[in-house]
Design a protein around this motif. Structure first.
Motif, mmCIF file in Angstrom:
data_model
loop_
_atom_site.group_PDB
_atom_site.id
_atom_site.type_symbol
_atom_site.label_atom_id
_atom_site.label_comp_id
_atom_site.label_asym_id
_atom_site.label_seq_id
_atom_site.Cartn_x
_atom_site.Cartn_y
_atom_site.Cartn_z
ATOM 1 N N PHE A 175 -80.770 -21.881 49.980
ATOM 2 C CA PHE A 175 -81.925 -21.502 50.783
ATOM 3 C C PHE A 175 -82.042 -22.473 51.963
ATOM 4 C CE2 PHE A 175 -86.432 -20.803 51.720
ATOM 5 C CZ PHE A 175 -86.513 -19.427 51.601
ATOM 6 N N HIS A 230 -93.702 -14.399 60.449
ATOM 7 C CA HIS A 230 -92.991 -15.680 60.521
ATOM 8 C C HIS A 230 -91.559 -15.353 60.890
ATOM 9 C CE1 HIS A 230 -91.264 -19.463 59.250
ATOM 10 N NE2 HIS A 230 -91.007 -19.123 58.012
ATOM 11 N N GLU A 248 -88.715 -17.039 60.614
ATOM 12 C CA GLU A 248 -87.521 -17.517 59.922
ATOM 13 C C GLU A 248 -86.706 -16.301 59.485
ATOM 14 O OE1 GLU A 248 -88.152 -20.428 56.818
ATOM 15 O OE2 GLU A 248 -86.069 -21.085 56.990
ATOM 16 N N ASP A 303 -85.085 -15.246 57.055
ATOM 17 C CA ASP A 303 -85.205 -14.551 55.763
ATOM 18 C C ASP A 303 -86.215 -13.411 55.868
ATOM 19 O OD1 ASP A 303 -87.058 -16.689 56.028
ATOM 20 O OD2 ASP A 303 -87.390 -16.835 53.879
ATOM 21 N N HIS A 304 -87.118 -13.482 56.857
ATOM 22 C CA HIS A 304 -88.111 -12.414 57.052
ATOM 23 C C HIS A 304 -87.843 -11.569 58.293
ATOM 24 C CE1 HIS A 304 -90.403 -14.501 53.977
ATOM 25 N NE2 HIS A 304 -90.230 -15.610 54.672
ATOM 26 N N HIS A 359 -94.555 -22.066 57.583
ATOM 27 C CA HIS A 359 -93.790 -23.257 57.448
ATOM 28 C C HIS A 359 -93.251 -23.662 58.822
ATOM 29 C CE1 HIS A 359 -89.174 -23.061 56.377
ATOM 30 N NE2 HIS A 359 -89.448 -24.317 56.421
ATOM 31 N N ASP A 408 -94.732 -16.988 53.791
ATOM 32 C CA ASP A 408 -94.287 -18.130 52.975
ATOM 33 C C ASP A 408 -95.425 -18.731 52.146
ATOM 34 O OD1 ASP A 408 -91.678 -17.995 53.774
ATOM 35 O OD2 ASP A 408 -91.735 -19.741 55.083
ATOM 36 N N TYR A 421 -90.462 -24.379 45.079
ATOM 37 C CA TYR A 421 -90.539 -23.810 46.428
ATOM 38 C C TYR A 421 -91.404 -24.692 47.341
ATOM 39 C CZ TYR A 421 -91.951 -20.480 50.042
ATOM 40 O OH TYR A 421 -92.224 -19.875 51.240
ATOM 41 N N HIS A 475 -92.404 -14.291 49.141
ATOM 42 C CA HIS A 475 -91.512 -14.654 48.039
ATOM 43 C C HIS A 475 -92.347 -14.727 46.759
ATOM 44 C CE1 HIS A 475 -88.671 -15.986 51.135
ATOM 45 N NE2 HIS A 475 -89.635 -16.733 51.650
HETATM 46 FE FE1 FEO Z 1 -90.045 -20.012 56.156
HETATM 47 FE FE2 FEO Z 1 -89.523 -17.501 53.782
HETATM 48 O O1 FEO Z 1 -89.215 -18.462 55.392
#
Ligand code: FEO
Length: 407
Positions: free
Chosen positions: A22, A81, A83, A85-86, A147, A166, A198, A229
């Motif tokens: 991750f 967000h 990042e 992953d999203h 984040h 997040d 996390y 998540h």
């Molecule tokens: Fe800060 Fe789930 O990405």
């Protein structure tokens, strides 16, 4: 990919992701879910898409069709967000549709352009709303530095659902259900542990901002928390808010009633004193975790120290400095701003010391403000009197953690 109806007109699409580091760093032994949400009014919005690490958008689109959402009918991409992953699916989505609007904060708008070259962007600020029709009204609430600086909450007023991205998330792969009230007691414990992992791995650096985001969540009337998540909280959404408040305290030196022994040894001299310290902890009935570095993953090390009220650092001098794997670990804890822990160090040296000096440098450089009991250093193998001093230190540490325990 799994699909769940989480409220009237609101669906969750979620994917378990395994075998990744991750952020390219964290070895997550129990995986993670990436959650996406569809809100259907007269218009349709997708909040934080997910196509999986394989980058195959067809998985998303076929799942949308199974919940009778034509991907081409999606009007708004809500990017809580940036990042990837999203947001990493945006360019793929562009291949099938070119008349959508991205909704995000001003900070996210910059990266939407630089990451993906998108320019049809609706920038929102605190309290702005978007009426999708049929009673579905979204409002937007920036929570910077949760984040990344760009982050916001999206809140659906009719169902009182908070899409928190997040914030309030957890690592851990999910079974065939997604709600807090469907979790078994074992799964509740699992997601609490994965929530700690996390928070400590990804979020701890931003604890002051997380406290502000907790405050903002408390101003909203929430029935459901739907994070990016981990599980969805509908039975008791305030539990995860309380958990996050507790995790924020762990970052400032509180912890569970346990001690973590973070240790390394070249030829077994320091290890002898570790065995002795372990016996004292057993005798005193104190729960402890034993992490030998560099054998433990960084993810596990950060999470375990983070949740503990007390830390024993057992490490020798190596080349006039602190045993390198322990120096690396402490430095990582400093970068994560894990501050205020009660701590005790002991370790062996050969010709000269040096470990203690470097430990102090790392603690000071990272402004960690750990509360140390006087260290015990011994030449070569620990003698009887050295072990007695270790015992005194361990007992002092046990005493020191009592008023730091927050379970
Ligand atoms: Fe800060 Fe789930 O990405």
């Amino acid at each position: 990919m799994k699909k769940f109806n989480i409220a009237d007109g609101i669906y969750m699409l979620t994917l378990n992701v395994d075998d990744i580091l991750f952020e390219g760093i964290w070895e997550i032994a129990n995986g993670v879910t990436i959650n996406s949400y569809i809100v259907q009014g007269e218009k349709t919005a997708i909040i934080d898409g997910v196509i999986g690490w394989d980058g195959i958008p067809e998985t998303l689109y076929s799942n949308l069709k199974e919940i009778e959402v034509d991907p081409k009918s999606i009007d708004y991409l809500i990017i809580n967000h940036m990042e990837p992953d999203h947001s990493g699916w945006i360019s793929n989505f562009r291949k099938i549709k070119d008349d959508f609007t991205i909704v995000c904060t001003d900070k996210a708008a910059k990266t939407v352009s630089s990451f993906y070259g998108e320019d049809k962007i609706l920038v929102v600020k605190e309290g702005d709303t978007l009426d999708l029709g049929n009673g579905k009204v979204l409002s937007f609430h920036p929570v910077p530095n949760v984040h990344w600086p760009d982050t916001m909450y999206t809140y659906e007023k009719g169902t009182k659902t908070l899409f928190s991205c997040d914030m309030f998330g957890a690592f851990g792969r999910m079974g065939n259900h997604c709600f807090d009230d469907e979790l078994t007691p074992e799964e509740i414990d699992f997601f609490e542990a994965e929530g700690i992992r996390y928070y400590s791995n990804v979020m701890a650096t931003f604890t002051p901002s997380i406290r502000k985001a907790i405050g903002k969540a408390k101003t909203l009337d929430i029935n459901i928390i739907a994070p990016g998540h981990g599980p969805v909280y509908r039975k008791n959404p305030h539990k995860i808010i309380d958990d996050y408040s507790r995790f924020a305290r762990y970052a400032d030196g509180a912890g569970k009633n346990e001690v973590t022994i973070l240790w390394g040894s070249m030829y077994g001299m320091t290890a002898k004193a570790v065995d002795y310290a372990e016996d004292i902890l057993k005798r005193e009935g104190i729960k402890y975790n034993k992490l030998q570095m560099p054998l433990e993953s960084e993810s596990e090390m950060v999470a375990t120290v983070f949740k503990s009220a007390g830390v024993i650092i057992a490490a020798p001098t190596y080349e006039y400095k602190l045993f390198p794997p322990i120096a690396t670990a402490i430095n990582e804890l400093g970068r994560k701003k894990i501050t205020g822990k009660a701590a005790f160090r002991f370790g062996s040296y050969g010709w000269s010391g040096g470990a203690e000096k470097e430990l102090k440098e790392i603690i000071d450089r990272n402004n960690m403000r750990w509360d140390f009991i006087e260290s015990v250093e011994f030449e070569g193998a620990p003698k009887e009197e050295d072990l007695k001093r270790v015992e005194v230190g361990v007992l002092e540490l046990i005493n020191k953690i009592r008023d730091r325990v927050v379970e």
